[in-house]
Design an enzyme around this catalytic site. Sequence first.
Site, PDB file in Angstrom:
ATOM      1  CG  ASP A  31      -2.525  -0.722   1.259  1.00  8.21           C
ATOM      2  OD1 ASP A  31      -2.463  -1.267   0.077  1.00  8.21           O
ATOM      3  OD2 ASP A  31      -2.350  -1.643   2.031  1.00  8.21           O
ATOM      4  NE  ARG A  89       0.381  -0.332   4.373  1.00  7.90           N
ATOM      5  CZ  ARG A  89      -0.683  -0.243   5.547  1.00  7.90           C
ATOM      6  NH1 ARG A  89      -0.503   0.964   5.809  1.00  7.90           N
ATOM      7  NH2 ARG A  89      -1.990   0.181   4.759  1.00  7.90           N
ATOM      8  NE  ARG A  99      -6.501   6.172   1.465  1.00 11.54           N
ATOM      9  CZ  ARG A  99      -7.912   4.610   2.385  1.00 11.54           C
ATOM     10  NH1 ARG A  99      -7.938   4.598   2.800  1.00 11.54           N
ATOM     11  NH2 ARG A  99      -6.302   4.017   1.323  1.00 11.54           N
ATOM     12  CE  LYS A 122      -6.681   1.987  -1.903  1.00  9.05           C
ATOM     13  NZ  LYS A 122      -5.113   1.063  -1.224  1.00  9.05           N
ATOM     14  CG  HIS A 123     -11.464   1.122  -1.137  1.00 10.72           C
ATOM     15  ND1 HIS A 123     -11.058   2.210  -1.369  1.00 10.72           N
ATOM     16  CD2 HIS A 123     -10.563   0.121  -0.368  1.00 10.72           C
ATOM     17  CE1 HIS A 123      -9.804   2.613  -0.355  1.00 10.72           C
ATOM     18  NE2 HIS A 123      -9.388   0.807   0.103  1.00 10.72           N
ATOM     19  CG  HIS A 151     -10.181   0.063   8.239  1.00  8.57           C
ATOM     20  ND1 HIS A 151     -10.237   1.762   7.225  1.00  8.57           N
ATOM     21  CD2 HIS A 151      -8.421  -0.373   7.688  1.00  8.57           C
ATOM     22  CE1 HIS A 151      -9.350   1.376   6.587  1.00  8.57           C
ATOM     23  NE2 HIS A 151      -8.471   0.383   6.105  1.00  8.57           N
ATOM     24  CG  ASP A 207     -10.077  -2.649   1.427  1.00 10.06           C
ATOM     25  OD1 ASP A 207      -8.663  -2.999   1.681  1.00 10.06           O
ATOM     26  OD2 ASP A 207     -10.751  -1.954   1.342  1.00 10.06           O
TER      27      ASP A 207
END
Length: 483
Positions: free
Chosen positions: A80, A88, A149, A179-180, A192, A262
């Site tokens: 990611d 990351r 984002r 995405k998404h 999440h 996801d």
Amino acid sequence: MTPEEKAGQVLLPFFKGNQVEAHAALIQRLHLAGSIIMGDNVPRDPQGKVDVAAMGAVNQRLRQAATADGRPWPGIIGVDQEGGAVARLGAPLTEWPVPMSYGAAGSEDLTRQAGKALAAELLPLGFDLDFAPDTDVTIGPKDPTIGARSMSADPAVAAAQGVAFSRGMLDAGILPTVKHFPGHGSVTTDSHLNLPVQPASIDELRVRDWKPFQAAVAAGLPVVMTGHIAVPALEPGVPASLSAPSYAALRNLGFQGVAVTDALNMGAVEKQYPAGAAAVKALAAGADLLLMPEDVEQAHAAILQALAAGSLPAARLDDAARRVATMMMWHARTAAPAGTPGAGAPAGSGAALSAKVSASAVTVLSGPCHGPLVPGSVRVQGGGPGDRERFEAAAARAGLAVGSGPVVNLIGFGGTPGAGDIAVALDAPWPLQDSNAPIKLALYGRNDTAFDALAAVLAGKATAPGKLPAAVGPYPAGTGCTP
């Protein structure tokens, strides 16, 4: 391929910490597609920065494990790396501002260059797939998950910028993932944690949330990620990532590539479909690649059990495995293999371009468009860890002193406006709607080069050419200084 090999080919797992050898053994034993690298898997040097050589060695080991069964196509090593908060891999790789910068800058050419530069630094480390860009259309402050984002609240802009960024990534030899689907920017729950519900009709989704995905399909982009979002107009109560009508809707847009879920260990799925059930349900519904099941051994076993019981049609598993293998064969023929010496670009090589993105995006909502916004000295308050230090360093580079003068209030993600003479939103610009500061600026980033762009505008050494990519209270989308 054997049923065991097919079941492995559709699973892309994660692992904990530095347990590389154990994970490699699992990839080899279960014939897994490869692996995703999360933040806790990234080797670091004594200064806490990414150990580039060690990261490359980890990925090489996992890649070897993925092809140990003799498959003639490469395994998938994904990450990611969107830029901004979702990255990351930090320094010495280039730090990029948040993706909303591209909508504010408004240049598809610049966005494509940035996509290429970001991706080019991943290739030498052994990555071949990035779960970016996020092409969701944000609805603004009621969107708790995507926010900055998203590239824009305008579906057409999000579509064009998303395709441009993706094409840049492909130029560099990295597979992008839009995405998404069916759109996470217009729901008000964080998947999440829990399952968001998308109340929009199909017609409403087509003209808003689905426009970027339709553009991605038209551009021939290879991967679409489905989100954990229930759409009652498609299938009530079931996450799109596990819903056959949702995959049918995606395919009806003309999509022929790989549909990846996801992460299946997220709260929206794991609470309702534990112990391998999510993997089977997603695969049967139409997913091709199952990302991060909570327990990949359970997921692999569950797929084989469902296959034997007839609840998972053999043709569906064949189709999914074939799509994943085909994509990786195509990728091997059209790009230098990940980790190839001399391929890609060295860590940090995108710094100048990152600076250009931020300088092109910084936006004035209220206040002067020309000349210095402050005298030679300012005070600073607000921000999160490291923000003030970065601002002070950038101010010094721009010739501004810190300690007296107008107050610059830095507002981070979820921050409150607070007092101050100049309010600066570092992530999404929504907090500015409640600010009483006479000067309001949207920066869309908190990396060094973003702060340099801010300091240059404050000192009058640069203008702020950006335009708001989403409405902020009384300030409509498109607000900003004219050249």
